[in-house]
Motif scaffolding. Structure first.
Motif, PDB file in Angstrom:
ATOM      1  N   SER A 135       0.814  -1.217   0.000  1.00  9.79           N
ATOM      2  CA  SER A 135       0.000   0.000   0.000  1.00  9.79           C
ATOM      3  C   SER A 135       0.847   1.265   0.000  1.00  9.79           C
ATOM      4  N   ASP A 136       1.868   1.286  -0.881  1.00  7.58           N
ATOM      5  CA  ASP A 136       2.731   2.458  -1.048  1.00  7.58           C
ATOM      6  C   ASP A 136       3.574   2.786   0.178  1.00  7.58           C
ATOM      7  N   VAL A 137       3.805   1.792   1.038  1.00  8.35           N
ATOM      8  CA  VAL A 137       4.697   1.964   2.183  1.00  8.35           C
ATOM      9  C   VAL A 137       5.723   0.832   2.166  1.00  8.35           C
ATOM     10  N   ARG A 138       7.001   1.188   2.243  1.00  8.19           N
ATOM     11  CA  ARG A 138       8.040   0.166   2.331  1.00  8.19           C
ATOM     12  C   ARG A 138       8.120  -0.322   3.771  1.00  8.19           C
ATOM     13  N   VAL A 139       7.815  -1.595   3.983  1.00  3.30           N
ATOM     14  CA  VAL A 139       7.775  -2.143   5.333  1.00  3.30           C
ATOM     15  C   VAL A 139       9.031  -2.941   5.672  1.00  3.30           C
ATOM     16  N   LEU A 140       9.844  -3.227   4.659  1.00  3.53           N
ATOM     17  CA  LEU A 140      11.110  -3.933   4.858  1.00  3.53           C
ATOM     18  C   LEU A 140      12.106  -3.379   3.859  1.00  3.53           C
ATOM     19  N   ARG A 141      13.286  -2.961   4.337  1.00  9.46           N
ATOM     20  CA  ARG A 141      14.268  -2.397   3.397  1.00  9.46           C
ATOM     21  C   ARG A 141      15.514  -3.242   3.244  1.00  9.46           C
ATOM     22  N   GLY A 142      15.725  -4.207   4.127  1.00 10.66           N
ATOM     23  CA  GLY A 142      16.935  -5.014   4.046  1.00 10.66           C
ATOM     24  C   GLY A 142      16.644  -6.482   4.278  1.00 10.66           C
ATOM     25  N   LEU A 143      17.329  -7.357   3.531  1.00 14.49           N
ATOM     26  CA  LEU A 143      17.215  -8.806   3.708  1.00 14.49           C
ATOM     27  C   LEU A 143      18.541  -9.433   3.304  1.00 14.49           C
ATOM     28  N   GLU A 144      19.141 -10.161   4.231  1.00 16.08           N
ATOM     29  CA  GLU A 144      20.386 -10.881   3.960  1.00 16.08           C
ATOM     30  C   GLU A 144      20.226 -12.320   4.417  1.00 16.08           C
ATOM     31  N   LEU A 145      20.634 -13.257   3.578  1.00  5.96           N
ATOM     32  CA  LEU A 145      20.563 -14.685   3.888  1.00  5.96           C
ATOM     33  C   LEU A 145      21.978 -15.232   4.059  1.00  5.96           C
ATOM     34  N   ARG A 146      22.172 -15.974   5.139  1.00  8.53           N
ATOM     35  CA  ARG A 146      23.470 -16.604   5.388  1.00  8.53           C
ATOM     36  C   ARG A 146      23.245 -18.067   5.767  1.00  8.53           C
ATOM     37  N   VAL A 147      24.120 -18.927   5.284  1.00 10.88           N
ATOM     38  CA  VAL A 147      24.093 -20.350   5.616  1.00 10.88           C
ATOM     39  C   VAL A 147      25.486 -20.721   6.133  1.00 10.88           C
ATOM     40  N   GLY A 148      25.537 -21.324   7.321  1.00 12.70           N
ATOM     41  CA  GLY A 148      26.837 -21.657   7.900  1.00 12.70           C
ATOM     42  C   GLY A 148      27.686 -20.424   8.103  1.00 12.70           C
ATOM     43  N   ASP A 149      27.016 -19.296   8.461  1.00 14.37           N
ATOM     44  CA  ASP A 149      27.702 -18.021   8.724  1.00 14.37           C
ATOM     45  C   ASP A 149      28.382 -17.430   7.498  1.00 14.37           C
ATOM     46  N   ARG A 150      27.962 -17.872   6.296  1.00 12.31           N
ATOM     47  CA  ARG A 150      28.520 -17.307   5.067  1.00 12.31           C
ATOM     48  C   ARG A 150      27.387 -16.959   4.112  1.00 12.31           C
ATOM     49  N   PRO A 151      27.568 -15.932   3.265  1.00 10.97           N
ATOM     50  CA  PRO A 151      26.554 -15.628   2.249  1.00 10.97           C
ATOM     51  C   PRO A 151      26.422 -16.791   1.269  1.00 10.97           C
ATOM     52  N   VAL A 152      25.248 -16.995   0.755  1.00 14.07           N
ATOM     53  CA  VAL A 152      25.052 -18.003  -0.291  1.00 14.07           C
ATOM     54  C   VAL A 152      25.637 -17.480  -1.597  1.00 14.07           C
ATOM     55  N   GLU A 153      25.897 -18.396  -2.539  1.00 15.18           N
ATOM     56  CA  GLU A 153      26.461 -18.019  -3.838  1.00 15.18           C
ATOM     57  C   GLU A 153      25.376 -18.177  -4.909  1.00 15.18           C
ATOM     58  N   HIS A 154      24.891 -17.063  -5.380  1.00 17.47           N
ATOM     59  CA  HIS A 154      23.766 -17.035  -6.311  1.00 17.47           C
ATOM     60  C   HIS A 154      24.179 -17.535  -7.692  1.00 17.47           C
ATOM     61  N   ILE A 155      23.321 -18.359  -8.320  1.00 14.97           N
ATOM     62  CA  ILE A 155      23.619 -18.822  -9.678  1.00 14.97           C
ATOM     63  C   ILE A 155      22.472 -18.588 -10.661  1.00 14.97           C
TER      64      ILE A 155
END
Length: 629
Positions: free
Chosen positions: A46-66
């Motif tokens: 509804s024209d309001v940003r309710v979330l501005r950040g999202l980070e995913l980590r597995v085993g304390d490391r970033p995932v590798e996008h393919i």
């Protein structure tokens, strides 16, 4: 030492972002699914940003996008490899898939880990989320918003302001909050050669909302695509999926559907945009056309108010949840704003389209009072000085300076780049008015009323247009884009000419002249129509309305050419759109560069263009219809 120059506030770029949507919810992210790396990133409701950040980590490391897989408008999968969990060897043994499904009130995220390893794997999965409550116009202006405080209670986290309340549910997760940041973490055991899934849901309510999701599925029929160009088939499929996700209703008329103008900035009712979408969709059924007519008729102007640009019989320009401030442009628009010169005529044209398409007359009778009021507005208010032409001027001092579809401040300019002064009478608005008067008269006759006065008025507009708009220039003879406040023809050659065809405004010879200009190298880029001729001093291929290509603008020209019998010219411009469709993976944006196809293998994106966008998506249906579908 010289102090650092502050970074200016800039509108976010969109061309490299991934959009997933189900109106009025939308999510924007990087291609790997993360949020925060781009200024547009986030989850909006509804024209309001309710979330501005999202980070995913597995085993304390970033995932590798393919890979990024757009399954549908509302569902995207982000595929990664999890080499932190792999066994020996080069092959990836463990992969991750983040599935984002956007809903009308938020989004669901499911993260699945799939392993081919012969033994179980235990790991930690963690999402770090940054809460937000930014108005979309603050985001558009490139300005930072406030940081709400997140509260955790068991397996849920919440944040809110006076109107918006947000809740995050993460089953079986451990939640921890610090100011605006909330972390959801799981200890996950993936079975041997098996799969494990965790996830969370965010849902928001908005007490100030003015639009909502329809309660029923899309009602249109799917077009017959047997034997059509494969590029067109793919474009139609993708576009109808996007149009489905762009459907909305207002809270005032919940049973009447329309299509939102576009994501992310215009995720609401825009009279002109929604009307053009509905006109393009008439061949697929009456659901969206009737819903658009009813929605706008319910808000038709009843009084004169310069602060909102409302006038009796006038059709709304846009609807917002609150007052709209555009920083740096001295523009402040009320929640209901009527600053458009063309939506009223286009509303009548849509009603006439349904009549000509054979829609039952008795079902159109409900619109007769609104029709008569809209016709009267064109004559009594649209033509403010009685010269037989419709013109506009912003009387409030804080509204839109240009009120046609090319509504940026520099869109109406002379050949030397000088801006035209108002009141401005646009060429295409006269065409819409003639088409509306003729179509309205035909419908009034069928309803038992008298359409004769409106046929006479259409002749008045046509005569005034023929006497004042046609000019001779170094690029040939053509109608000027507009008359300025002194009634001088503004001498640029523009794509506006395409909107004149098929309306009843032009003679056969005049239509032939216009058709020739539309396929000339000055306007036709090979990817569509440039908004401004390359012969104008103000031409710039990435100029918003002064050289770029707009998908719907070209599609309207294709439709007009086909209606006038210029099938070869229609096919030539349609081919340009099909080339662009391939380049943009069949989700053609609002606009893109006017660079020549002969010099560029693909159109350069306009980096702030909406995508998906209502009339760009509906253009696929318009082109299919024009080419004989």
């Amino acid at each position: 030492m010289q102090a650092d120059t502050p970074t200016p506030a800039l509108q976010p770029l969109l061309h490299d972002a991934v959009c997933t949507l189900r109106a009025p919810g939308q999510a924007w992210s990087r291609p790997d699914g993360s949020m925060g790396g781009g200024a547009i990133d986030g989850l909006y409701v509804s024209d309001v940003r309710v979330l501005r950040g999202l980070e995913l980590r597995v085993g304390d490391r970033p995932v590798e996008h393919i890979s990024t897989l757009l399954d549908s408008a509302d569902t995207t999968r982000f595929v990664s490899v999890l080499r932190v969990l792999d066994g020996p060897g080069a092959d990836p043994d463990v992969r991750g898939t983040l599935t984002r499904t956007v809903t009308a009130d938020g989004a669901r995220h499911a993260f699945a880990i799939t392993s081919r390893l012969p033994h179980p794997v235990t790991t930690r999965v963690e999402f770090v989320l940054e809460a937000s409550l930014d108005d979309v116009q603050v985001v558009k202006a490139g300005l930072g918003g406030g940081a709400p405080v997140v509260t955790v209670d068991g397996g849920a986290a919440t944040w809110s302001d006076a109107a918006v309340a947000v809740r995050l549910d993460a089953p079986d997760a451990t939640l921890h909050a610090s100011a605006a940041t909330v972390t959801a973490s799981w200890t996950v055991e993936v079975p041997a050669r098996g799969r494990a899934t965790v996830g969370f849901t965010i849902a928001a309510t908005d007490a100030a909302a003015v639009v909502a999701a329809p309660a029923t599925p899309a009602s249109w029929s799917f077009p017959d695509l047997a034997g059509v160009d494969d590029r067109l088939r793919r474009w139609v499929h993708r576009s109808l999926d996007d149009l489905d996700a762009l459907r909305l209703t207002t809270l005032a008329t919940p049973d009447a559907e329309f299509v939102a103008a576009g994501a992310p900035w215009f995720f609401t009712l825009f009279g002109r945009d929604s009307l053009w979408v509905a006109r393009m969709l008439v061949p697929l059924g009456s659901g969206i056309p009737l819903g658009t007519l009813r929605t706008l008729a319910a808000m038709q102007g009843a009084a004169s108010d310069p602060s909102t640009a409302e006038q009796p019989g006038k059709i709304l320009h846009e609807l917002r949840r609150g007052e709209l401030h555009i920083p740096g442009e001295k523009i402040t628009l009320p929640p209901r704003y009527f600053g458009t010169v063309d939506a009223t005529a286009l509303w009548i044209c849509l009603l006439a389209d349904l009549h000509r398409a054979g829609h039952p007359l008795e079902e159109l009778r409900e619109f007769q009072p609104a029709l008569e009021a809209a016709l009267a507005w064109m004559r009594d208010y649209g033509d403010s000085d009685g010269d037989g032409l419709l013109e506009y001027v912003d009387e409030s001092g804080h509204g839109l300076s240009n009120q046609g579809w090319k509504d940026s401040g520099d869109s109406v300019q002379w050949r030397d780049g000088t801006l035209a002064s108002g009141p401005v009478a646009l060429c295409e608005v006269q065409a819409y008015a003639v088409e509306a008067a003729l179509g309205g008269a035909e419908l009034l006759d069928a309803l038992g009323a008298d359409g004769t006065p409106w046929r006479a008025w259409a002749r008045t507009v046509s005569d005034a247009f023929r006497a004042r708009f046609w000019i001779d220039t170094p690029e040939g003879r053509y109608p000027a884009i507009a008359l300025d406040g002194a009634k001088r023809p503004v001498d640029t050659l523009t794509s506006n000419l395409g909107h004149l065809l098929g309306t009843g405004l032009l003679s056969a010879e005049e239509a032939r002249t216009v058709a020739g200009h539309l396929v000339s190298p000055a306007l036709a880029s090979g990817f569509g129509l440039r908004t401004l001729s390359t012969g104008a001093d103000g031409y710039w291929p990435l100029g918003y309305h002064v050289g770029s290509v707009w998908t719907h603008d070209t599609a309207i020209a294709v439709s007009g050419l086909a209606r006038e019998g210029f099938t070869a010219e229609a096919a030539e411009l349609a081919e340009g759109l099909l080339r662009a469709a391939v380049a943009f993976d069949y989700r053609i944006p609002e606009l893109y560069s006017g660079d020549a196809a002969a010099e560029s293998p693909a159109p350069v994106p306009y980096p702030a263009a909406c995508r998906p966008q209502g009339w760009s998506a509906a253009s696929a249906i318009a082109v299919h219809t024009a080419l004989g579908g």
